[in-house]
Design a protein around this motif. Sequence first.
Motif, short mmCIF file in Angstrom:
data_model
loop_
_atom_site.label_atom_id
_atom_site.label_comp_id
_atom_site.label_asym_id
_atom_site.label_seq_id
_atom_site.Cartn_x
_atom_site.Cartn_y
_atom_site.Cartn_z
N PRO A 150 0.81 -1.23 0.00
CA PRO A 150 0.00 0.00 0.00
C PRO A 150 0.84 1.27 0.00
CG PRO A 150 -0.68 -1.48 1.77
CD PRO A 150 0.50 -2.11 1.11
N ALA A 151 1.96 1.27 0.71
CA ALA A 151 2.78 2.48 0.79
C ALA A 151 3.45 2.81 -0.53
CB ALA A 151 3.84 2.31 1.88
N ASN A 152 3.65 1.81 -1.38
CA ASN A 152 4.33 2.03 -2.65
C ASN A 152 3.39 2.08 -3.85
OD1 ASN A 152 6.89 2.11 -1.44
ND2 ASN A 152 7.00 -0.12 -1.45
N ALA A 153 2.10 1.84 -3.64
CA ALA A 153 1.14 1.89 -4.75
C ALA A 153 0.98 3.33 -5.21
CB ALA A 153 -0.20 1.31 -4.31
N SER A 154 0.79 3.50 -6.50
CA SER A 154 0.65 4.85 -7.06
C SER A 154 -0.73 5.43 -6.75
CB SER A 154 0.86 4.82 -8.57
OG SER A 154 -0.25 4.18 -9.19
N ALA A 155 -0.83 6.73 -6.92
CA ALA A 155 -2.12 7.40 -6.72
C ALA A 155 -3.15 6.86 -7.71
CB ALA A 155 -1.95 8.91 -6.89
N ASP A 156 -2.71 6.55 -8.93
CA ASP A 156 -3.62 5.98 -9.92
C ASP A 156 -4.13 4.60 -9.49
OD1 ASP A 156 -3.55 8.15 -11.62
OD2 ASP A 156 -2.05 7.28 -12.96
N ASP A 157 -3.23 3.80 -8.90
CA ASP A 157 -3.65 2.49 -8.40
C ASP A 157 -4.73 2.66 -7.33
OD1 ASP A 157 -1.89 1.13 -10.05
OD2 ASP A 157 -0.36 0.86 -8.49
N TRP A 158 -4.49 3.58 -6.41
CA TRP A 158 -5.47 3.83 -5.34
C TRP A 158 -6.80 4.31 -5.91
CZ3 TRP A 158 -5.62 2.24 -0.54
CH2 TRP A 158 -4.44 1.84 0.07
N LYS A 159 -6.75 5.17 -6.93
CA LYS A 159 -7.98 5.68 -7.54
C LYS A 159 -8.77 4.53 -8.17
CE LYS A 159 -9.79 9.06 -10.86
NZ LYS A 159 -11.05 8.39 -10.80
N VAL A 160 -8.08 3.67 -8.89
CA VAL A 160 -8.75 2.52 -9.52
C VAL A 160 -9.40 1.65 -8.45
CG1 VAL A 160 -8.34 0.36 -10.78
CG2 VAL A 160 -7.31 2.49 -11.58
N VAL A 161 -8.64 1.32 -7.41
CA VAL A 161 -9.16 0.45 -6.35
C VAL A 161 -10.36 1.10 -5.67
CG1 VAL A 161 -8.61 -0.58 -4.11
CG2 VAL A 161 -6.98 -0.76 -6.01
N ASN A 162 -10.25 2.37 -5.33
CA ASN A 162 -11.36 3.05 -4.65
C ASN A 162 -12.59 3.16 -5.54
OD1 ASN A 162 -10.11 3.46 -2.16
ND2 ASN A 162 -9.07 5.28 -2.90
N ASP A 163 -12.38 3.47 -6.83
CA ASP A 163 -13.51 3.57 -7.77
C ASP A 163 -14.24 2.23 -7.89
OD1 ASP A 163 -12.94 6.22 -8.21
OD2 ASP A 163 -12.06 5.92 -10.20
N PHE A 164 -13.47 1.15 -8.03
CA PHE A 164 -14.10 -0.16 -8.18
C PHE A 164 -14.74 -0.62 -6.89
CE2 PHE A 164 -12.29 -0.20 -12.29
CZ PHE A 164 -13.08 -1.06 -13.02
N ALA A 165 -14.16 -0.28 -5.76
CA ALA A 165 -14.77 -0.63 -4.48
C ALA A 165 -16.12 0.07 -4.33
CB ALA A 165 -13.84 -0.25 -3.33
N ARG A 166 -16.18 1.33 -4.73
CA ARG A 166 -17.43 2.08 -4.67
C ARG A 166 -18.48 1.45 -5.58
NH1 ARG A 166 -14.67 6.37 -3.64
NH2 ARG A 166 -14.08 6.94 -5.74
N GLN A 167 -18.07 1.13 -6.81
CA GLN A 167 -19.00 0.52 -7.77
C GLN A 167 -19.48 -0.83 -7.26
OE1 GLN A 167 -17.27 0.27 -11.65
NE2 GLN A 167 -16.78 2.44 -11.71
N ALA A 168 -18.55 -1.63 -6.80
CA ALA A 168 -18.91 -2.97 -6.34
C ALA A 168 -19.84 -2.89 -5.14
CB ALA A 168 -17.65 -3.75 -5.98
N GLY A 169 -19.61 -1.91 -4.27
CA GLY A 169 -20.47 -1.76 -3.11
C GLY A 169 -21.91 -1.48 -3.51
#
Length: 51
Positions: free
Chosen positions: A19-38
């Motif tokens: 998590p500390a080394n993941a890029s901002a884009d990676d975090w955006k993708v993960v957060n966007d998909f988590a929101r959609q999946a929810g």
Amino acid sequence: MAQSEQDVRNAIARVKNSPANASADDWKVVNDFARQAGALGNLAREAIKGR
């Protein structure tokens, strides 16, 4: 932004494994998909239950 399912899976893996080394884009993708999946997950569960 992720272009394919594999890109999304790769971004999720990077955030999960480092998590500390993941890029901002990676975090955006993960957060966007988590929101959609929810939201979509809740609708799907309601449909399965017949609500």
